[in-house]
Motif scaffolding. Structure first.
Motif, short mmCIF file in Angstrom:
data_model
loop_
_atom_site.label_atom_id
_atom_site.label_comp_id
_atom_site.label_asym_id
_atom_site.label_seq_id
_atom_site.Cartn_x
_atom_site.Cartn_y
_atom_site.Cartn_z
N SER A 25 -80.73 41.93 8.70
CA SER A 25 -81.78 42.76 9.27
C SER A 25 -82.24 43.84 8.30
O SER A 25 -81.45 44.37 7.52
CB SER A 25 -81.29 43.42 10.57
OG SER A 25 -80.98 42.45 11.54
N LEU A 26 -83.53 44.14 8.37
CA LEU A 26 -84.10 45.26 7.62
C LEU A 26 -84.23 46.43 8.58
O LEU A 26 -84.73 46.27 9.70
CB LEU A 26 -85.47 44.88 7.05
CG LEU A 26 -85.50 43.70 6.08
CD1 LEU A 26 -86.93 43.38 5.69
CD2 LEU A 26 -84.67 44.00 4.85
N ASP B 110 -86.37 41.47 -4.95
CA ASP B 110 -86.43 40.94 -3.59
C ASP B 110 -85.12 40.28 -3.19
O ASP B 110 -84.70 40.36 -2.04
CB ASP B 110 -87.59 39.94 -3.47
CG ASP B 110 -88.95 40.61 -3.58
OD1 ASP B 110 -89.01 41.85 -3.54
OD2 ASP B 110 -89.95 39.88 -3.72
N ALA B 111 -84.48 39.61 -4.14
CA ALA B 111 -83.21 38.95 -3.84
C ALA B 111 -82.14 39.97 -3.46
O ALA B 111 -81.33 39.75 -2.56
CB ALA B 111 -82.75 38.12 -5.03
N LEU B 112 -82.14 41.12 -4.14
CA LEU B 112 -81.13 42.14 -3.87
C LEU B 112 -81.46 42.94 -2.61
O LEU B 112 -80.55 43.31 -1.85
CB LEU B 112 -81.01 43.07 -5.08
CG LEU B 112 -80.52 42.41 -6.37
CD1 LEU B 112 -80.42 43.43 -7.49
CD2 LEU B 112 -79.19 41.72 -6.16
N GLU B 113 -82.75 43.21 -2.38
CA GLU B 113 -83.13 44.03 -1.23
C GLU B 113 -83.19 43.23 0.07
O GLU B 113 -82.75 43.70 1.11
CB GLU B 113 -84.48 44.69 -1.49
CG GLU B 113 -84.46 45.74 -2.60
CD GLU B 113 -85.80 46.41 -2.80
OE1 GLU B 113 -86.77 46.00 -2.12
OE2 GLU B 113 -85.88 47.34 -3.60
N ASP B 114 -83.72 42.01 0.01
CA ASP B 114 -83.96 41.23 1.23
C ASP B 114 -82.81 40.29 1.57
O ASP B 114 -82.74 39.78 2.68
CB ASP B 114 -85.25 40.42 1.10
CG ASP B 114 -86.47 41.30 0.94
OD1 ASP B 114 -86.37 42.51 1.23
OD2 ASP B 114 -87.52 40.79 0.52
N ARG B 115 -81.93 40.03 0.61
CA ARG B 115 -80.75 39.19 0.80
C ARG B 115 -81.09 37.85 1.47
O ARG B 115 -80.68 37.57 2.59
CB ARG B 115 -79.71 39.94 1.62
CG ARG B 115 -79.19 41.18 0.93
CD ARG B 115 -78.21 41.94 1.79
NE ARG B 115 -78.81 42.40 3.02
CZ ARG B 115 -78.18 43.14 3.93
NH1 ARG B 115 -76.93 43.48 3.75
NH2 ARG B 115 -78.79 43.52 5.03
N PRO B 116 -81.87 37.01 0.79
CA PRO B 116 -82.24 35.72 1.37
C PRO B 116 -81.03 34.78 1.47
O PRO B 116 -79.98 35.03 0.85
CB PRO B 116 -83.27 35.17 0.36
CG PRO B 116 -82.86 35.79 -0.94
CD PRO B 116 -82.40 37.18 -0.57
#
Length: 231
Positions: free
Chosen positions: A129-130, A40-46
């Motif tokens: 943005s996703l 999630d950290a890599l995909e969503d970039r919080p």
């Protein structure tokens, strides 16, 4: 609004903490294992990661090292370990702050704001943005566009779509949606998810019978993917 990723396996801590941080204006996603948190950290970039050390699949210190190898996202370690030597090791490994349980949501919120004030991270410099096909979901502005046109969503509809967009092409179970989007860890009615999916489909210009983005997998859950990905 900051986008926080909470990596915490204890549901009795995770659920109320998510609710309290959202009430303070943050967009909060959560993971209960180290590997899910890394993904999630890599995909969503919080904007910031809150990391427990006592995770079921991997020690949090090892996850911190993995994160630091590929990301500069700020990390606050939130754990019950209060040994001074451990705190020093974790900070030396790349954590930006360290808070010992038990702590209040107000304390964590203040620490998060302090860390974020230090300056933009690598994650901040990127567009958060996703994008899935013609869908663009901006978690900071909490806005959605479809083929360039704004889609007006309720807060719950936005959270539902954002959660699915973070896992494009994957089947997400209704149980996961109830837990992570509605914050209902036990029980709850699947009908709640069905109703919100129906409303969301209508606003995306599709239906369960003629899906474009939202595809129901009977008896399992729902999958979000771009129309072009369909056979």
């Amino acid at each position: 609004m900051a986008r926080l990723l909470l990596i915490e396996d204890d549901l009795t801590i995770r659920t109320p903490l998510i609710r309290a941080l959202r009430e303070r204006g943050h967009a909060v996603a959560a993971a209960s294992t180290a590997m899910a948190g890394l993904r999630d950290a890599l995909e969503d970039r919080p904007d910031l990661v809150v990391l427990d050390l006592g995770l079921p699949d991997l020690d949090g210190r090892e996850l911190l090292r993995m994160l630091r190898a590929v990301s500069t996202v700020p990390v606050i370690v939130a754990t019950a370990r209060d040994d001074e030597a451990e705190i020093v090791r974790v900070l030396d490994a790349g954590a930006d702050d360290y808070v010992v349980k038990p702590f209040t949501a107000a304390q964590l919120d203040a620490r998060a704001r302090a860390v974020l004030r230090r300056g933009p991270s690598g994650a901040d410099a990127q567009d958060p943005s996703l994008v899935v096909g013609g869908l663009r979901i901006d978690p900071r502005a909490r806005q959605v566009t479809l083929d360039g046109a704004t889609v007006e969503l309720t807060p719950r509809e936005f959270d539902l779509l954002h959660h699915l967009a973070g896992r494009p092409g994957q089947v997400v179970t209704k149980r996961e949606l109830l837990t992570e989007v509605w914050q209902i860890p036990y029980g709850g009615a699947d009908k709640t998810v069905d109703v919100h999916l129906s409303w969301l489909r209508r606003k995306l210009g599709e239906s369960a019978q003629q899906p474009r983005y939202l595809h129901t997998v009977r008896g399992v859950g729902v999958r979000l993917e771009a129309p072009a990905a369909q056979p």
